[in-house]
Design a protein around this motif. Structure first.
Motif, PDB file in Angstrom:
ATOM      1  N   ARG A  48      -7.149  78.967 138.210  1.00 11.25           N
ATOM      2  CA  ARG A  48      -7.908  78.661 139.254  1.00 11.25           C
ATOM      3  C   ARG A  48      -8.026  76.946 139.416  1.00 11.25           C
ATOM      4  O   ARG A  48      -7.781  76.298 140.734  1.00 11.25           O
ATOM      5  CB  ARG A  48      -9.291  78.922 139.184  1.00 11.25           C
ATOM      6  CG  ARG A  48     -10.102  79.407 140.575  1.00 11.25           C
ATOM      7  CD  ARG A  48     -11.410  79.962 140.177  1.00 11.25           C
ATOM      8  NE  ARG A  48     -12.249  79.181 140.850  1.00 11.25           N
ATOM      9  CZ  ARG A  48     -12.825  79.244 141.973  1.00 11.25           C
ATOM     10  NH1 ARG A  48     -12.647  80.249 142.605  1.00 11.25           N
ATOM     11  NH2 ARG A  48     -13.800  78.202 142.615  1.00 11.25           N
ATOM     12  N   ILE A 108      -4.634  75.361 141.008  1.00  7.10           N
ATOM     13  CA  ILE A 108      -4.882  75.542 142.373  1.00  7.10           C
ATOM     14  C   ILE A 108      -5.589  74.467 143.125  1.00  7.10           C
ATOM     15  O   ILE A 108      -5.446  73.904 144.043  1.00  7.10           O
ATOM     16  CB  ILE A 108      -5.155  76.918 142.852  1.00  7.10           C
ATOM     17  CG1 ILE A 108      -4.141  78.066 142.465  1.00  7.10           C
ATOM     18  CG2 ILE A 108      -5.147  76.962 144.552  1.00  7.10           C
ATOM     19  CD1 ILE A 108      -4.699  79.400 142.741  1.00  7.10           C
ATOM     20  N   ALA A 164       0.621  76.810 148.430  1.00  2.00           N
ATOM     21  CA  ALA A 164       0.945  77.852 147.322  1.00  2.00           C
ATOM     22  C   ALA A 164       2.170  77.376 146.718  1.00  2.00           C
ATOM     23  O   ALA A 164       2.085  77.368 145.639  1.00  2.00           O
ATOM     24  CB  ALA A 164       1.326  79.035 148.131  1.00  2.00           C
ATOM     25  N   ILE A 219      -3.214  83.078 146.412  1.00  2.00           N
ATOM     26  CA  ILE A 219      -4.409  82.015 146.464  1.00  2.00           C
ATOM     27  C   ILE A 219      -5.684  83.060 146.729  1.00  2.00           C
ATOM     28  O   ILE A 219      -6.659  82.732 146.333  1.00  2.00           O
ATOM     29  CB  ILE A 219      -4.172  81.194 147.606  1.00  2.00           C
ATOM     30  CG1 ILE A 219      -3.004  80.247 147.237  1.00  2.00           C
ATOM     31  CG2 ILE A 219      -5.343  80.414 147.807  1.00  2.00           C
ATOM     32  CD1 ILE A 219      -2.505  79.254 148.289  1.00  2.00           C
ATOM     33  N   VAL A 234     -11.448  77.396 149.150  1.00  2.00           N
ATOM     34  CA  VAL A 234     -10.585  76.300 148.138  1.00  2.00           C
ATOM     35  C   VAL A 234     -11.239  74.980 148.524  1.00  2.00           C
ATOM     36  O   VAL A 234     -11.529  74.115 147.542  1.00  2.00           O
ATOM     37  CB  VAL A 234      -9.175  76.393 148.796  1.00  2.00           C
ATOM     38  CG1 VAL A 234      -8.414  75.291 148.029  1.00  2.00           C
ATOM     39  CG2 VAL A 234      -8.583  77.774 148.868  1.00  2.00           C
TER      40      VAL A 234
END
Lengths: 184, 184
Positions: free
Chosen positions: B14, B17, B39, B49, B59
């Motif tokens: 996580r 990302i 991505a 995602i 996000v």
DNA sequence: ACCTGAACACCGTTCAAGT
DNA sequence: ACCTGAACACCGTTCAAGT
């Protein structure tokens, strides 16, 4: 005369699109307003918009320019008792288009045209404000910073929901000057 | 222990990302960063995602939360000579994520989750600021308005390009208090 | 000059299918 | 639980074709 008549028609139709755009941009937001939605509100095909405007940002600029002209005309007609009253009037007027303030700031980072409009807008506001602050007797070496603080506060009042009494308090505090720190 | 190991892995991925998102959101901008682009930067399929985040706004919130925690930890470690120094430090720190300020303001109008984050952020900043203004001896009846002016000025400094000396001037003027109008 | 239907490339997100 | 390829609905914009 036909030439004149033609451009008159064109201007009118362009204004109808700006009407629809202003309504939708303020209610639903700029991003949330699809060009197809705007077209149907104006009663035309989506691609017809592109004969009157370069792109979506160009429609936004048209909305902003027209509204700015109208508000400027109003402003110059007013007379104010003091700076608090003047500031409150400006904030209350701009509040009618407040959803567009954040939109302009966000899009100015991506679209050069919006960036340019935003800069020109600041130059105008700052010129008007500078005159008032000079007249109010702010010392020359502080004018620049004070002016920025005023502009930022106006923008802040527009981008954050405030009660009428909060707005009043803030405008008054700004006009009177922030009290010195722990000196008296 | 397997349970722990699993959640550890998940947290790490996580974070990868979030790393990629923070980098792209700051360089290219939030809107300009496509989920497919994010991505590929993170080395996963676009839809993966969505196993770690609810949606694109989620996000963004993760990026904001992580950065806020880090900056808050730094802030609490610092000690400052005066309010000007404190204010300048905060502005310089926030400047690293300044492109996201306008993004948050714009999206707060459309996305309830971003709206909520923005409100919570303001409550935090205002609580910290209130303590300092009280300690500096600002009279109680002015605290609220002065605090708002400070917050708006910080936001203004972040959303408009300013030279170092302009920033310095503005922070100083704000700390000393805006001079009274044409009285002396 | 003015307008359109149809298409284009792209977007965030979902879904059925895999392990 | 975790990940994917393929698809979906939608977006701003363009283009060829009409008047």
């Amino acid at each position: 005369m036909p030439r004149n008549h033609r451009t008159q028609d064109r201007e009118e139709k362009r204004n109808l699109i700006i009407d629809a755009a202003q309504h939708l941009f303020l209610r639903a937001g700029y991003e949330a307003t699809a060009m197809t939605r705007l077209a149907s509100a104006a009663g035309i095909a989506p691609n017809t918009i592109y004969w009157y405007f370069k792109d979506k940002d160009d429609v936004l600029i048209a909305v902003l320019d027209r509204e700015l002209s109208a508000r400027m005309a109003d402003y110059l007609k007013q007379s104010f008792d003091n700076m608090t009253a003047r500031l409150l009037w400006v904030v209350n007027q701009l509040e009618l288009v407040s959803p567009l303030v954040s939109t302009v700031h966000a899009r100015a980072q991506l679209a050069p045209a919006i960036h340019g409009w935003h800069e020109q807008f600041h130059r105008l506001i700052e010129a008007l404000l500078r005159v008032e602050l000079e007249a109010a007797g702010i010392p020359a070496e502080h004018i620049e910073a004070v002016m920025n603080i005023w502009v930022f506060t106006i923008e802040g009042l527009l981008t954050h929901t405030m009660t009428a009494s909060q707005k009043q308090q803030i405008c008054q505090t700004l006009s009177l000057g922030i009290p010195q720190q722990a000196s008296a």
